[in-house]
Design a protein around this motif. Structure first.
Motif, PDB file in Angstrom:
ATOM      1  N   HIS A 128       0.845  -1.190   0.000  1.00  0.00           N
ATOM      2  CA  HIS A 128       0.000   0.000   0.000  1.00  0.00           C
ATOM      3  C   HIS A 128       0.879   1.239   0.000  1.00  0.00           C
ATOM      4  N   LYS A 129       0.290   2.369  -0.316  1.00  0.00           N
ATOM      5  CA  LYS A 129       0.968   3.661  -0.264  1.00  0.00           C
ATOM      6  C   LYS A 129      -0.037   4.672   0.255  1.00  0.00           C
ATOM      7  N   HIS A 130       0.404   5.909   0.397  1.00  0.00           N
ATOM      8  CA  HIS A 130      -0.485   6.958   0.891  1.00  0.00           C
ATOM      9  C   HIS A 130      -0.624   8.058  -0.141  1.00  0.00           C
ATOM     10  N   GLN A 131      -1.671   8.854   0.016  1.00  0.00           N
ATOM     11  CA  GLN A 131      -1.918   9.952  -0.903  1.00  0.00           C
ATOM     12  C   GLN A 131      -1.233  11.239  -0.439  1.00  0.00           C
ATOM     13  N   GLU A 132      -1.301  11.528   0.869  1.00  0.00           N
ATOM     14  CA  GLU A 132      -0.787  12.801   1.375  1.00  0.00           C
ATOM     15  C   GLU A 132       0.164  12.672   2.558  1.00  0.00           C
ATOM     16  N   ASN A 133       0.185  11.520   3.197  1.00  0.00           N
ATOM     17  CA  ASN A 133       0.895  11.405   4.470  1.00  0.00           C
ATOM     18  C   ASN A 133       2.226  10.678   4.377  1.00  0.00           C
ATOM     19  N   ASP A 134       3.242  11.258   5.035  1.00  0.00           N
ATOM     20  CA  ASP A 134       4.455  10.522   5.379  1.00  0.00           C
ATOM     21  C   ASP A 134       4.074   9.568   6.505  1.00  0.00           C
ATOM     22  N   GLU A 135       4.803   8.472   6.610  1.00  0.00           N
ATOM     23  CA  GLU A 135       4.682   7.606   7.772  1.00  0.00           C
ATOM     24  C   GLU A 135       6.069   7.437   8.375  1.00  0.00           C
ATOM     25  N   VAL A 136       6.131   7.484   9.692  1.00  0.00           N
ATOM     26  CA  VAL A 136       7.359   7.208  10.424  1.00  0.00           C
ATOM     27  C   VAL A 136       7.072   5.991  11.295  1.00  0.00           C
ATOM     28  N   TYR A 137       7.888   4.955  11.129  1.00  0.00           N
ATOM     29  CA  TYR A 137       7.764   3.736  11.910  1.00  0.00           C
ATOM     30  C   TYR A 137       8.904   3.699  12.917  1.00  0.00           C
ATOM     31  N   VAL A 138       8.564   3.441  14.184  1.00  0.00           N
ATOM     32  CA  VAL A 138       9.557   3.321  15.246  1.00  0.00           C
ATOM     33  C   VAL A 138       9.403   1.926  15.845  1.00  0.00           C
ATOM     34  N   VAL A 139      10.409   1.080  15.648  1.00  0.00           N
ATOM     35  CA  VAL A 139      10.365  -0.284  16.180  1.00  0.00           C
ATOM     36  C   VAL A 139      10.758  -0.214  17.655  1.00  0.00           C
ATOM     37  N   VAL A 140       9.831  -0.631  18.515  1.00  0.00           N
ATOM     38  CA  VAL A 140      10.072  -0.549  19.959  1.00  0.00           C
ATOM     39  C   VAL A 140      10.328  -1.917  20.589  1.00  0.00           C
ATOM     40  N   GLY A 141      10.182  -2.979  19.809  1.00  0.00           N
ATOM     41  CA  GLY A 141      10.468  -4.305  20.328  1.00  0.00           C
ATOM     42  C   GLY A 141      10.446  -5.348  19.225  1.00  0.00           C
ATOM     43  N   GLY A 142      11.298  -6.339  19.343  1.00  0.00           N
ATOM     44  CA  GLY A 142      11.336  -7.416  18.376  1.00  0.00           C
ATOM     45  C   GLY A 142      12.125  -7.055  17.131  1.00  0.00           C
ATOM     46  N   ARG A 143      11.919  -7.865  16.084  1.00  0.00           N
ATOM     47  CA  ARG A 143      12.584  -7.611  14.817  1.00  0.00           C
ATOM     48  C   ARG A 143      11.723  -8.154  13.684  1.00  0.00           C
ATOM     49  N   GLY A 144      12.002  -7.685  12.482  1.00  0.00           N
ATOM     50  CA  GLY A 144      11.245  -8.111  11.316  1.00  0.00           C
ATOM     51  C   GLY A 144      11.808  -7.464  10.068  1.00  0.00           C
ATOM     52  N   GLN A 145      10.955  -7.317   9.063  1.00  0.00           N
ATOM     53  CA  GLN A 145      11.384  -6.737   7.792  1.00  0.00           C
ATOM     54  C   GLN A 145      10.311  -5.810   7.245  1.00  0.00           C
ATOM     55  N   PHE A 146      10.766  -4.700   6.642  1.00  0.00           N
ATOM     56  CA  PHE A 146       9.894  -3.795   5.894  1.00  0.00           C
ATOM     57  C   PHE A 146      10.288  -3.910   4.433  1.00  0.00           C
ATOM     58  N   PHE A 147       9.294  -4.010   3.582  1.00  0.00           N
ATOM     59  CA  PHE A 147       9.490  -4.070   2.140  1.00  0.00           C
ATOM     60  C   PHE A 147       9.050  -2.720   1.594  1.00  0.00           C
ATOM     61  N   VAL A 148       9.998  -1.947   1.048  1.00  0.00           N
ATOM     62  CA  VAL A 148       9.720  -0.586   0.594  1.00  0.00           C
ATOM     63  C   VAL A 148      10.288  -0.403  -0.803  1.00  0.00           C
ATOM     64  N   ILE A 164       3.566   6.706  12.913  1.00  0.00           N
ATOM     65  CA  ILE A 164       3.133   8.098  13.018  1.00  0.00           C
ATOM     66  C   ILE A 164       2.915   8.627  11.618  1.00  0.00           C
ATOM     67  N   GLN A 165       1.729   9.153  11.355  1.00  0.00           N
ATOM     68  CA  GLN A 165       1.409   9.738  10.050  1.00  0.00           C
ATOM     69  C   GLN A 165       1.243  11.244  10.209  1.00  0.00           C
ATOM     70  N   HIS A 166       1.803  11.981   9.239  1.00  0.00           N
ATOM     71  CA  HIS A 166       1.610  13.432   9.210  1.00  0.00           C
ATOM     72  C   HIS A 166       1.629  13.887   7.755  1.00  0.00           C
ATOM     73  N   ARG A 167       1.055  15.029   7.473  1.00  0.00           N
ATOM     74  CA  ARG A 167       1.019  15.543   6.104  1.00  0.00           C
ATOM     75  C   ARG A 167       2.440  15.729   5.587  1.00  0.00           C
ATOM     76  N   ALA A 168       2.727  15.155   4.436  1.00  0.00           N
ATOM     77  CA  ALA A 168       4.077  15.201   3.874  1.00  0.00           C
ATOM     78  C   ALA A 168       4.492  16.617   3.508  1.00  0.00           C
ATOM     79  N   ASP A 169       3.545  17.474   3.159  1.00  0.00           N
ATOM     80  CA  ASP A 169       3.901  18.829   2.735  1.00  0.00           C
ATOM     81  C   ASP A 169       3.879  19.830   3.882  1.00  0.00           C
ATOM     82  N   SER A 170       3.747  19.358   5.121  1.00  0.00           N
ATOM     83  CA  SER A 170       3.745  20.278   6.257  1.00  0.00           C
ATOM     84  C   SER A 170       5.183  20.550   6.700  1.00  0.00           C
TER      85      SER A 170
END
Length: 151
Positions: free
Chosen positions: A69-89, A125-131
């Motif tokens: 998936h993707k977003h139309q207007e929002n940046d997303e910031v992911y903060v891993v606070v426990g464990g491990r895994g993989q992000f496909f970007v 955390i999502q916020h407007r990318a153009d802000s």
């Protein structure tokens, strides 16, 4: 009930999510999400934050999001606070672990999975990318007085 965990006043809101192990009890259902999502809780409404969305997330071992998936207007910031895994970007696989922080622009095609044997916990955390945010100490301002902590 989730509202029993919220403390609010004029200038603040606090949500007590509890220990990360309990995040697996959170569940979203359509129409809030395209398909049921266990281990996810959006906080924007609970915190009364119109300009920011934040979610608590837990992905169990050998589980993940089964679609890009993707977003139309929002940046997303992911903060891993426990464990491990993989992000496909955008066709790249990024190994993540506790302390990893990723920022994804709206057009980035993304998914994630937990390829470990323990839960993967992260904040999104999502916020407007153009802000523009004047963060750090630039927006802070000292206030007279000292905190009066209870004993």
């Amino acid at each position: 009930m989730l509202n029993d965990r919220t403390v609010q006043d004029t200038h603040f809101a606090c949500f007590h999510a509890g220990p990360m192990e309990g995040w697996t009890d959170f569940k979203l259902e359509p129409p809030d999400v395209p398909m049921p999502a266990k281990g996810k809780l959006f906080l924007r409404n609970l915190l009364g934050s119109a300009g920011l969305e934040m979610s608590l997330n837990v992905v169990q071992p050998d589980k993940g999001i089964p679609f890009l998936h993707k977003h139309q207007e929002n940046d997303e910031v992911y903060v891993v606070v426990g464990g491990r895994g993989q992000f496909f970007v955008d066709g790249k696989c990024i190994d993540v672990a506790e302390g990893s922080v990723l920022r994804l622009g709206p057009p980035a095609a993304r998914a994630w999975r937990n390829n470990s044997d323990a839960p993967l916990y992260f904040l999104c955390i999502q916020h407007r990318a153009d802000s523009v945010v004047h963060g750090g100490t630039l927006d802070g301002k000292g206030v007279e007085g000292k905190p009066t902590w209870p004993n």
